[in-house]
Scaffold this motif. Structure first.
Motif, PDB file in Angstrom:
ATOM      1  N   ASP A  61       0.858  -1.180   0.000  1.00 40.93           N
ATOM      2  CA  ASP A  61       0.000   0.000   0.000  1.00 40.93           C
ATOM      3  C   ASP A  61       0.894   1.229   0.000  1.00 40.93           C
ATOM      4  OD1 ASP A  61      -2.268   1.479  -0.051  1.00 40.93           O
ATOM      5  OD2 ASP A  61      -2.961   0.981   1.966  1.00 40.93           O
ATOM      6  N   GLY A  62       0.370   2.349  -0.483  1.00 40.13           N
ATOM      7  CA  GLY A  62       1.138   3.585  -0.494  1.00 40.13           C
ATOM      8  C   GLY A  62       1.658   3.937  -1.873  1.00 40.13           C
ATOM      9  N   PRO A  78       5.143   9.514  -0.008  1.00 34.39           N
ATOM     10  CA  PRO A  78       4.616  10.870   0.189  1.00 34.39           C
ATOM     11  C   PRO A  78       4.225  11.134   1.643  1.00 34.39           C
ATOM     12  CG  PRO A  78       3.581   9.808  -1.700  1.00 34.39           C
ATOM     13  CD  PRO A  78       4.346   8.745  -0.978  1.00 34.39           C
ATOM     14  N   GLY A  79       4.097  12.410   1.994  1.00 30.65           N
ATOM     15  CA  GLY A  79       3.754  12.791   3.355  1.00 30.65           C
ATOM     16  C   GLY A  79       2.284  12.664   3.700  1.00 30.65           C
ATOM     17  N   SER A  80       1.459  12.318   2.728  1.00 31.24           N
ATOM     18  CA  SER A  80       0.036  12.111   2.992  1.00 31.24           C
ATOM     19  C   SER A  80      -0.520  11.119   1.972  1.00 31.24           C
ATOM     20  CB  SER A  80      -0.723  13.445   2.902  1.00 31.24           C
ATOM     21  OG  SER A  80      -0.640  13.965   1.580  1.00 31.24           O
ATOM     22  N   PRO A  81      -1.622  10.441   2.316  1.00 28.44           N
ATOM     23  CA  PRO A  81      -2.347  10.500   3.591  1.00 28.44           C
ATOM     24  C   PRO A  81      -1.587   9.790   4.712  1.00 28.44           C
ATOM     25  CG  PRO A  81      -3.314   8.842   2.173  1.00 28.44           C
ATOM     26  CD  PRO A  81      -2.272   9.527   1.349  1.00 28.44           C
ATOM     27  N   THR A  82      -2.040  10.021   5.945  1.00 30.29           N
ATOM     28  CA  THR A  82      -1.375   9.436   7.103  1.00 30.29           C
ATOM     29  C   THR A  82      -1.893   8.031   7.361  1.00 30.29           C
ATOM     30  OG1 THR A  82      -1.091  11.611   8.108  1.00 30.29           O
ATOM     31  CG2 THR A  82      -0.881   9.704   9.553  1.00 30.29           C
ATOM     32  N   ASP A  83      -1.017   7.075   7.164  1.00 31.25           N
ATOM     33  CA  ASP A  83      -1.312   5.668   7.431  1.00 31.25           C
ATOM     34  C   ASP A  83       0.031   4.953   7.431  1.00 31.25           C
ATOM     35  OD1 ASP A  83      -2.576   3.268   7.869  1.00 31.25           O
ATOM     36  OD2 ASP A  83      -4.077   3.563   6.298  1.00 31.25           O
ATOM     37  N   THR A  84       0.033   3.662   7.698  1.00 32.19           N
ATOM     38  CA  THR A  84       1.268   2.887   7.645  1.00 32.19           C
ATOM     39  C   THR A  84       1.340   2.154   6.315  1.00 32.19           C
ATOM     40  OG1 THR A  84       1.327   2.597  10.045  1.00 32.19           O
ATOM     41  CG2 THR A  84       2.624   1.060   8.725  1.00 32.19           C
ATOM     42  N   TYR A  85       2.437   2.363   5.588  1.00 37.03           N
ATOM     43  CA  TYR A  85       2.600   1.810   4.247  1.00 37.03           C
ATOM     44  C   TYR A  85       3.838   0.915   4.210  1.00 37.03           C
ATOM     45  CZ  TYR A  85      -0.636   5.619   3.374  1.00 37.03           C
ATOM     46  OH  TYR A  85      -1.716   6.474   3.431  1.00 37.03           O
ATOM     47  N   THR A  86       3.742  -0.158   3.432  1.00 34.64           N
ATOM     48  CA  THR A  86       4.770  -1.199   3.465  1.00 34.64           C
ATOM     49  C   THR A  86       5.176  -1.639   2.067  1.00 34.64           C
ATOM     50  OG1 THR A  86       3.895  -2.016   5.573  1.00 34.64           O
ATOM     51  CG2 THR A  86       5.315  -3.513   4.331  1.00 34.64           C
ATOM     52  N   VAL A  87       6.472  -1.927   1.914  1.00 28.62           N
ATOM     53  CA  VAL A  87       7.020  -2.515   0.693  1.00 28.62           C
ATOM     54  C   VAL A  87       7.807  -3.759   1.088  1.00 28.62           C
ATOM     55  CG1 VAL A  87       8.636  -2.233  -1.218  1.00 28.62           C
ATOM     56  CG2 VAL A  87       7.170  -0.334  -0.543  1.00 28.62           C
ATOM     57  N   MET A  88       7.560  -4.875   0.397  1.00 27.15           N
ATOM     58  CA  MET A  88       8.244  -6.130   0.696  1.00 27.15           C
ATOM     59  C   MET A  88       9.262  -6.452  -0.395  1.00 27.15           C
ATOM     60  SD  MET A  88       5.001  -8.364   2.106  1.00 27.15           S
ATOM     61  CE  MET A  88       5.991  -9.391   3.181  1.00 27.15           C
ATOM     62  N   PHE A  89      10.293  -7.238  -0.016  1.00 24.96           N
ATOM     63  CA  PHE A  89      11.355  -7.575  -0.966  1.00 24.96           C
ATOM     64  C   PHE A  89      12.162  -8.751  -0.427  1.00 24.96           C
ATOM     65  CE2 PHE A  89      12.530  -4.159   1.878  1.00 24.96           C
ATOM     66  CZ  PHE A  89      13.734  -4.575   2.422  1.00 24.96           C
ATOM     67  N   GLY A 198       8.307 -15.515   5.463  1.00 25.23           N
ATOM     68  CA  GLY A 198       7.798 -14.367   4.724  1.00 25.23           C
ATOM     69  C   GLY A 198       8.937 -13.503   4.235  1.00 25.23           C
ATOM     70  N   LYS A 199       8.620 -12.477   3.471  1.00 31.53           N
ATOM     71  CA  LYS A 199       9.625 -11.574   2.924  1.00 31.53           C
ATOM     72  C   LYS A 199      10.027 -10.500   3.938  1.00 31.53           C
ATOM     73  CE  LYS A 199       8.374 -11.839  -1.988  1.00 31.53           C
ATOM     74  NZ  LYS A 199       9.732 -11.982  -2.554  1.00 31.53           N
ATOM     75  N   ALA A 200      11.168  -9.873   3.692  1.00 31.70           N
ATOM     76  CA  ALA A 200      11.569  -8.693   4.454  1.00 31.70           C
ATOM     77  C   ALA A 200      10.772  -7.493   3.955  1.00 31.70           C
ATOM     78  CB  ALA A 200      13.064  -8.440   4.281  1.00 31.70           C
ATOM     79  N   SER A 201      10.765  -6.420   4.747  1.00 33.82           N
ATOM     80  CA  SER A 201      10.004  -5.244   4.325  1.00 33.82           C
ATOM     81  C   SER A 201      10.528  -3.971   4.976  1.00 33.82           C
ATOM     82  CB  SER A 201       8.518  -5.410   4.662  1.00 33.82           C
ATOM     83  OG  SER A 201       8.324  -5.479   6.062  1.00 33.82           O
ATOM     84  N   ILE A 202      10.124  -2.853   4.388  1.00 32.68           N
ATOM     85  CA  ILE A 202      10.299  -1.527   4.980  1.00 32.68           C
ATOM     86  C   ILE A 202       8.913  -0.932   5.141  1.00 32.68           C
ATOM     87  CG2 ILE A 202      12.626  -0.998   4.158  1.00 32.68           C
ATOM     88  CD1 ILE A 202      11.323   0.343   1.712  1.00 32.68           C
ATOM     89  N   SER A 203       8.761  -0.030   6.103  1.00 29.62           N
ATOM     90  CA  SER A 203       7.458   0.603   6.286  1.00 29.62           C
ATOM     91  C   SER A 203       7.639   2.007   6.838  1.00 29.62           C
ATOM     92  CB  SER A 203       6.577  -0.219   7.228  1.00 29.62           C
ATOM     93  OG  SER A 203       7.156  -0.281   8.518  1.00 29.62           O
ATOM     94  N   GLY A 204       6.633   2.835   6.602  1.00 34.60           N
ATOM     95  CA  GLY A 204       6.676   4.197   7.107  1.00 34.60           C
ATOM     96  C   GLY A 204       5.287   4.725   7.394  1.00 34.60           C
ATOM     97  N   THR A 205       5.202   5.563   8.419  1.00 35.96           N
ATOM     98  CA  THR A 205       3.958   6.254   8.761  1.00 35.96           C
ATOM     99  C   THR A 205       4.264   7.744   8.831  1.00 35.96           C
ATOM    100  OG1 THR A 205       3.341   4.350  10.131  1.00 35.96           O
ATOM    101  CG2 THR A 205       2.019   6.355  10.365  1.00 35.96           C
TER     102      THR A 205
END
Length: 225
Positions: A61-62, A78-89, A198-205
């Motif tokens: 998402d994101g 991006p700085g909006s909308p405010t939620d937690t977004y994740t990328v897997m790899f 599962g895969k590794a990931s990064i995330s940001g809120t």
């Protein structure tokens, strides 16, 4: 033609020296191959197309895109909308693996972001900087397993490293966070059972309403105890 050199007993040793040189070269190449075999995934985005997401990343998402500043490319949220977004790899696994990344963001007034790296997919282990809490947190799923006080600096890159290593009794999970020249923060806990792979990931809120940047993603092998 030059004569072969002799040792003190009058025997030739040129062949021995050549063999030693060849052996050293072979060992060096073997070491390089082993190091490469222990690296499962890397991405510094320098070859990525701006405005796109590399095909080897799985965006859950994101609106992540590759951007560039002063010749350096990175993945930006991006700085909006405010939620937690994740990328897997990286590979699907659950032990003896480590993930690392550099992450950058800024505060806005009293608002500050949260971001981290994770292993073992959604619901796995996660290392997160929660800037507004002035804390680094180590999670298993949604449960905080360990937390340490940490003062994050706005506008500086942070380095995060998370490893899960299988032991005789389960899994040892270790996290490390550093920023600038400050001493790294170390956190760890013991888990009694392996998680689902599962895969590794990064995330940001982006609580601050400012962008979050990710760079130098890596997934490597972590040694057993």
């Amino acid at each position: 033609m030059a004569k072969p050199q002799m040792n003190t007993d009058g025997h030739r040793y040129g062949g021995v020296e050549n063999f030693r040189s060849a052996l050293i070269v072979a060992v060096l190449f073997a070491s390089i191959a082993l190091a490469q075999a222990q690296t499962f995934y890397t991405n510094n985005f320098q070859k990525a197309e701006i405005g796109k997401v590399p095909e080897d990343l799985m965006v859950l998402d994101g609106q992540f895109t590759v951007q560039e500043e002063e010749g350096n490319k990175f993945l930006e949220l991006p700085g909006s909308p405010t939620d937690t977004y994740t990328v897997m790899f990286g590979p699907v696994t659950n032990a003896n693996v480590a993930v690392s990344a550099r992450i950058f963001s800024t505060s806005k007034g009293r608002r500050m972001p949260a971001f981290g790296v994770a292993l073992c997919g959604v619901g796995g282990y996660k290392l997160q900087i929660s800037a507004a809490k002035k804390a680094v947190e180590l999670f298993k799923g949604e449960q905080v397993m360990q937390t340490m006080e940490y003062t994050w600096k706005s506008g500086e890159w942070s380095s995060l490293h998370l490893a899960a290593v299988q032991t005789r009794d389960g899994v040892k999970v270790e996290g490390k966070v550093s920023q600038g020249g400050a001493e790294p923060i170390h956190l760890s806990f013991e888990d009694t059972a392996l998680l689902t792979p599962g895969k590794a990931s990064i995330s940001g809120t982006p609580f601050a309403g400012t962008t979050i940047r990710f760079d130098d993603l890596a997934v490597v092998a972590a040694g057993k105890d």
